[in-house]
Every structure is written in C-alpha cells, then in structure tokens.
Design a protein around this motif. Structure first.
Motif, mmCIF file in Angstrom:
data_model
loop_
_atom_site.group_PDB
_atom_site.id
_atom_site.type_symbol
_atom_site.label_atom_id
_atom_site.label_comp_id
_atom_site.label_asym_id
_atom_site.label_seq_id
_atom_site.Cartn_x
_atom_site.Cartn_y
_atom_site.Cartn_z
ATOM 1 N N THR A 1 -1.372 -0.774 -3.965
ATOM 2 C CA THR A 1 -2.662 -0.102 -3.817
ATOM 3 C C THR A 1 -2.441 1.318 -3.316
ATOM 4 O O THR A 1 -1.846 1.520 -2.257
ATOM 5 N N ASP B 1 -7.460 6.534 -6.101
ATOM 6 C CA ASP B 1 -7.259 5.398 -5.208
ATOM 7 C C ASP B 1 -7.534 4.087 -5.928
ATOM 8 O O ASP B 1 -8.344 4.028 -6.850
ATOM 9 N N GLY B 2 -6.847 3.039 -5.503
ATOM 10 C CA GLY B 2 -7.051 1.702 -6.057
ATOM 11 C C GLY B 2 -5.737 1.039 -6.409
ATOM 12 O O GLY B 2 -4.661 1.626 -6.266
ATOM 13 N N GLU B 3 -5.825 -0.209 -6.867
ATOM 14 C CA GLU B 3 -4.623 -0.954 -7.229
ATOM 15 C C GLU B 3 -4.015 -0.387 -8.509
ATOM 16 O O GLU B 3 -4.720 -0.143 -9.483
ATOM 17 N N TYR C 1 0.836 -1.204 0.000
ATOM 18 C CA TYR C 1 0.000 0.000 0.000
ATOM 19 C C TYR C 1 0.866 1.247 0.000
ATOM 20 O O TYR C 1 2.017 1.227 0.431
#
Length: 186
Positions: free
Chosen positions: A147, A122-124, A68
C-alpha cells in the motif's frame, strides 16, 4: 545402442529419454573402405521445465510498517530456482511489471533485489514478476502487493484538559484527532 546412417552435414537427433539433465551424443565416421574415425562427442543439457518456486516480495521505505510504503520507490525481493540456473543463477532472467500482462516489460538478468517504482497515487499497488531460463522456459507469474501512502496525515489537532487554558492536575486528558493517521508520536 547405435544406428548407422548415411553421412550428412546435419541430422535431427532425439536425446535420450528421462528426467531433465545432461546428455551426451557420440559419433564415429566411416569411409567406403571401412575405416572408422575416433569418437567425437558433444554434451547438452535437456531443460524442458521453467523455473520453479518463483517469488516476489515488496519492501517500502525504512520507516514504514510492513505492507506499506511512504514513497513510490520500493525494493522488490526476487527468487526462483531452475535445474539449469548456472553459477549465481547466471542462466536466469526476470521481468517485473505493474501490469499483469507484462506490457512493456523487458527480460533482464536475474537479481535478488531490484528497486521498483510503483504507479502514482495512494492505495494498494500490485507488482508482478516472471522468470525464465536460458532456453526460454518461463515460470508462472507471481505477484506481491504493497500500500502506497504518500499523503501524510492531516488536520492534526490536540486539546489538553478539554481545551482549558490552565489546570491544577499533573495528569490531563489529551484529546487528539487527525485524518489518515494510524499511529502518533508524543
């Protein structure tokens, strides 16, 4: 063995067969009177394969859990090997991209770490890397995912003892809630 050819300023020459590596070609020149020159030679490295063991890993900001990042700037850790990589892998290049087809990506000198900017939102996110050697042999493309979570948890609430204004108990139940949280700090 050697073969005699008529003199020419250039000649197509097949290097000795075998595994990639150093090759040396020797030549002597003759004139019509049969005089033979001293031998001249030149060496070259035969390299027919691309870099091997290509790898990329992504590391986010220092406070983020593995896999992350809270910021779009991450560190890409890169590695590859090649039979003709040179000292400090000076003969290798790398290109990195957010696009699997490497659209707009440029080859640059090999480095083991590189700051990289992820696409917004936001996100992978997946980042791709490919390596090539000095003669243009390219490795397979590799990728790593991380992520991006720039949006902090929201709607944080806490209620002690069910929201009571007072208690006679030393230990109370804290009722907690937040959107997007995976950890908390009390």
């Amino acid at each position: 063995g050697s073969t005699t050819y008529p003199y020419a300023a250039s000649l197509s020459w097949a290097l000795a067969a075998g595994a990639d590596g150093a090759r040396t070609v020797y030549v002597r020149f003759k004139d019509r009177a049969g005089n033979v020159s001293a031998a001249a030679s030149d060496g070259i490295t035969l390299d027919t394969g691309g870099p091997t063991a290509p790898a990329i890993a992504l590391v986010g900001n220092a406070t983020a859990q593995a896999g992350y990042t809270g910021t779009p700037v991450v560190t890409a850790t890169l590695s590859a090997t090649d039979t003709n990589e040179g000292a400090g892998k000076a003969n290798l290049q790398v290109r990195v991209s957010n696009d699997p087809g490497f659209a707009g990506a440029s080859w640059q000198p090999y480095t083991t770490t590189l700051p990289w900017v992820l696409p917004i939102g936001d996100g992978e996110k997946t980042v791709y890397a490919q390596f090539r050697d000095a003669v243009g042999n390219a490795s397979l493309a590799v990728s790593a995912a991380i992520t991006l979570a720039e949006t902090p948890p929201s709607a944080g609430t806490i209620a002690l003892a069910g929201g009571a204004p007072a208690t006679n108990q030393q230990t109370v139940t804290a009722t907690l809630g937040a959107t997007g949280a995976t950890r908390m700090q009390l």
